[in-house]
Design a protein around this motif. Structure first.
Motif, PDB file in Angstrom:
ATOM      1  N   VAL A 181       1.945   3.041  -3.665  1.00 40.87           N
ATOM      2  CA  VAL A 181       1.029   3.672  -4.621  1.00 40.87           C
ATOM      3  C   VAL A 181       0.736   5.104  -4.189  1.00 40.87           C
ATOM      4  CG1 VAL A 181      -0.064   1.490  -5.289  1.00 40.87           C
ATOM      5  CG2 VAL A 181      -1.082   2.865  -3.478  1.00 40.87           C
ATOM      6  N   TRP A 182       0.387   5.919  -5.184  1.00 43.39           N
ATOM      7  CA  TRP A 182      -0.067   7.277  -4.909  1.00 43.39           C
ATOM      8  C   TRP A 182      -1.515   7.343  -5.363  1.00 43.39           C
ATOM      9  CZ3 TRP A 182      -1.614  11.564  -7.990  1.00 43.39           C
ATOM     10  CH2 TRP A 182      -1.728  12.768  -7.272  1.00 43.39           C
ATOM     11  N   GLU A 183      -2.367   7.830  -4.472  1.00 44.29           N
ATOM     12  CA  GLU A 183      -3.793   7.905  -4.754  1.00 44.29           C
ATOM     13  C   GLU A 183      -4.246   9.355  -4.651  1.00 44.29           C
ATOM     14  OE1 GLU A 183      -8.024   6.068  -3.129  1.00 44.29           O
ATOM     15  OE2 GLU A 183      -6.187   5.660  -2.035  1.00 44.29           O
ATOM     16  N   CYS A 184      -5.085   9.766  -5.592  1.00 43.88           N
ATOM     17  CA  CYS A 184      -5.653  11.100  -5.571  1.00 43.88           C
ATOM     18  C   CYS A 184      -7.166  10.963  -5.617  1.00 43.88           C
ATOM     19  CB  CYS A 184      -5.148  11.910  -6.761  1.00 43.88           C
ATOM     20  SG  CYS A 184      -5.644  13.637  -6.690  1.00 43.88           S
ATOM     21  N   VAL A 185      -7.833  11.495  -4.612  1.00 44.39           N
ATOM     22  CA  VAL A 185      -9.290  11.430  -4.516  1.00 44.39           C
ATOM     23  C   VAL A 185      -9.839  12.802  -4.883  1.00 44.39           C
ATOM     24  CG1 VAL A 185     -11.233  10.964  -2.974  1.00 44.39           C
ATOM     25  CG2 VAL A 185      -9.089   9.702  -2.688  1.00 44.39           C
TER      26      VAL A 185
ATOM     27  N   LEU B  10       0.823  -1.201   0.000  1.00 42.31           N
ATOM     28  CA  LEU B  10       0.000   0.000   0.000  1.00 42.31           C
ATOM     29  C   LEU B  10       0.860   1.255   0.000  1.00 42.31           C
ATOM     30  CD1 LEU B  10      -2.841  -1.035   2.461  1.00 42.31           C
ATOM     31  CD2 LEU B  10      -3.005  -0.766  -0.012  1.00 42.31           C
TER      32      LEU B  10
ATOM     33  N   ASP C  14     -11.366   9.022  -8.815  1.00 43.30           N
ATOM     34  CA  ASP C  14     -10.128   8.703  -8.100  1.00 43.30           C
ATOM     35  C   ASP C  14      -9.066   8.273  -9.102  1.00 43.30           C
ATOM     36  OD1 ASP C  14     -11.667   9.114  -5.874  1.00 43.30           O
ATOM     37  OD2 ASP C  14     -11.779   7.017  -5.304  1.00 43.30           O
ATOM     38  N   TYR C  15      -7.806   8.565  -8.776  1.00 47.93           N
ATOM     39  CA  TYR C  15      -6.686   8.142  -9.601  1.00 47.93           C
ATOM     40  C   TYR C  15      -5.680   7.461  -8.688  1.00 47.93           C
ATOM     41  CZ  TYR C  15      -2.610   8.275 -12.617  1.00 47.93           C
ATOM     42  OH  TYR C  15      -1.510   7.909 -13.359  1.00 47.93           O
ATOM     43  N   ILE C  16      -5.254   6.252  -9.066  1.00 50.90           N
ATOM     44  CA  ILE C  16      -4.279   5.497  -8.283  1.00 50.90           C
ATOM     45  C   ILE C  16      -3.202   5.007  -9.241  1.00 50.90           C
ATOM     46  CG2 ILE C  16      -3.898   3.523  -6.763  1.00 50.90           C
ATOM     47  CD1 ILE C  16      -6.914   3.639  -6.091  1.00 50.90           C
TER      48      ILE C  16
ATOM     49  N   THR D  24      -6.260  14.154  -1.064  1.00 47.60           N
ATOM     50  CA  THR D  24      -7.700  14.351  -1.261  1.00 47.60           C
ATOM     51  C   THR D  24      -7.957  15.812  -1.563  1.00 47.60           C
ATOM     52  OG1 THR D  24      -8.190  12.553   0.261  1.00 47.60           O
ATOM     53  CG2 THR D  24      -9.982  14.072  -0.227  1.00 47.60           C
TER      54      THR D  24
ATOM     55  N   GLY E 184       4.393   6.127  -0.878  1.00 48.40           N
ATOM     56  CA  GLY E 184       3.073   6.493  -1.377  1.00 48.40           C
ATOM     57  C   GLY E 184       2.242   7.256  -0.382  1.00 48.40           C
TER      58      GLY E 184
ATOM     59  N   ARG F 280      -2.021   9.296   0.046  1.00 44.11           N
ATOM     60  CA  ARG F 280      -3.307   9.695  -0.527  1.00 44.11           C
ATOM     61  C   ARG F 280      -3.444  11.210  -0.419  1.00 44.11           C
ATOM     62  NH1 ARG F 280      -7.627   6.808   2.302  1.00 44.11           N
ATOM     63  NH2 ARG F 280      -7.330   5.262   0.694  1.00 44.11           N
TER      64      ARG F 280
END
Length: 175
Positions: free
Chosen positions: A38-42, A35, A47-49, A171, A167, A169
Motif C-alpha cells: 500500500v501507499w499511504e500519504c499523511v 503492508l 490521510d490517503y491510503i 508525510t 509501498g 508512507r
C-alpha cells in the motif's frame, strides 16, 4: 467408559480439523508483505491510503484556472469509482494582467484570516473548498498542499512506489 473405538474416532476427527485450524492462523510475515503493498500519504487535511495493485495510472500536470491561478496537480486513478487529487495553487503576481483577481483573492485571504483568529481554527484558505453537491459528489478525493515543492516530492514518492510495487508512507510537513 471410553472405548478404543471412541478414542480412534476422536483422533481421526482431530486430525481432520487440525489443517483447517492451521489454515486460519495469520503468519506475521504475511502481514509484513501486505503492508508493503500500500501507499499511504499523511497530510494536514487527512490521510490517503491505496493498494498499489489497484492503481491504474498516476499523473502530474499544470493548468490555469479563471483569474490566472496556476494549479499544479497530481492524480491517482485506481480501480474504484474515485480519483485522488493532490494540488497546489499559485496566485499570479501583482501588476500582471490579472491583478484584479489577485486583489480579490487577497481580500478573501484577509477575511479567512480574521475568521481563523475568531474561531481559533486552522487557516481556512489552505483547505480544499468544495461546492456542495456538485464537487462533493464528483467522486474525487482532494487534498490541497502548501507548496509546489511538497507536491513534487509527493509525486516522486508515489511514482517510485507504484513502479517498484513497494509501498511506503509519505508525510507532508505539518501533518
Amino acid at each position: 467408559m471410553i472405548t478404543l473405538k471412541s478414542l480412534l474416532l476422536c483422533a481421526a476427527f482431530a486430525g481432520l480439523a487440525l489443517p483447517a485450524l492451521q489454515a486460519q492462523t495469520v503468519n506475521p510475515t504475511d502481514k509484513k508483505e501486505e503492508l508493503g503493498e500500500v501507499w499511504e500519504c499523511v497530510l494536514p487535511g487527512g490521510d490517503y491510503i491505496v493498494a498499489l495493485r489497484s492503481i491504474v495510472g498516476v499523473a502530474s500536470h499544470t493548468y490555469l484556472v479563471q483569474g490566472g491561478i496556476r494549479v499544479y496537480e497530481v492524480n491517482i486513478m485506481d480501480q474504484s469509482s474515485c480519483e485522488a487529487r493532490f494540488y497546489y495553487m499559485e496566485t499570479p503576481l501583482d501588476g500582471s494582467a490579472v491583478s484584479p483577481a489577485v486583489s480579490a483573492l487577497s481580500k478573501l485571504e484577509d477575511i479567512a484570516a480574521k475568521i481563523t483568529e475568531r474561531t481559533k481554527t486552522d487557516k481556512v484558505w489552505e483547505k480544499v473548498i468544495k461546492d456542495y453537491p456538485t464537487s462533493t459528489h464528483a467522486h474525487t478525493i482532494e487534498y490541497r498542499l502548501d507548496s509546489k515543492k511538497n507536491l513534487e516530492a509527493l509525486f516522486q514518492h508515489l511514482r517510485k512506489a507504484w513502479l517498484s510495487k513497494v509501498g511506503g508512507r509519505f508525510t507532508v510537513q505539518g501533518a
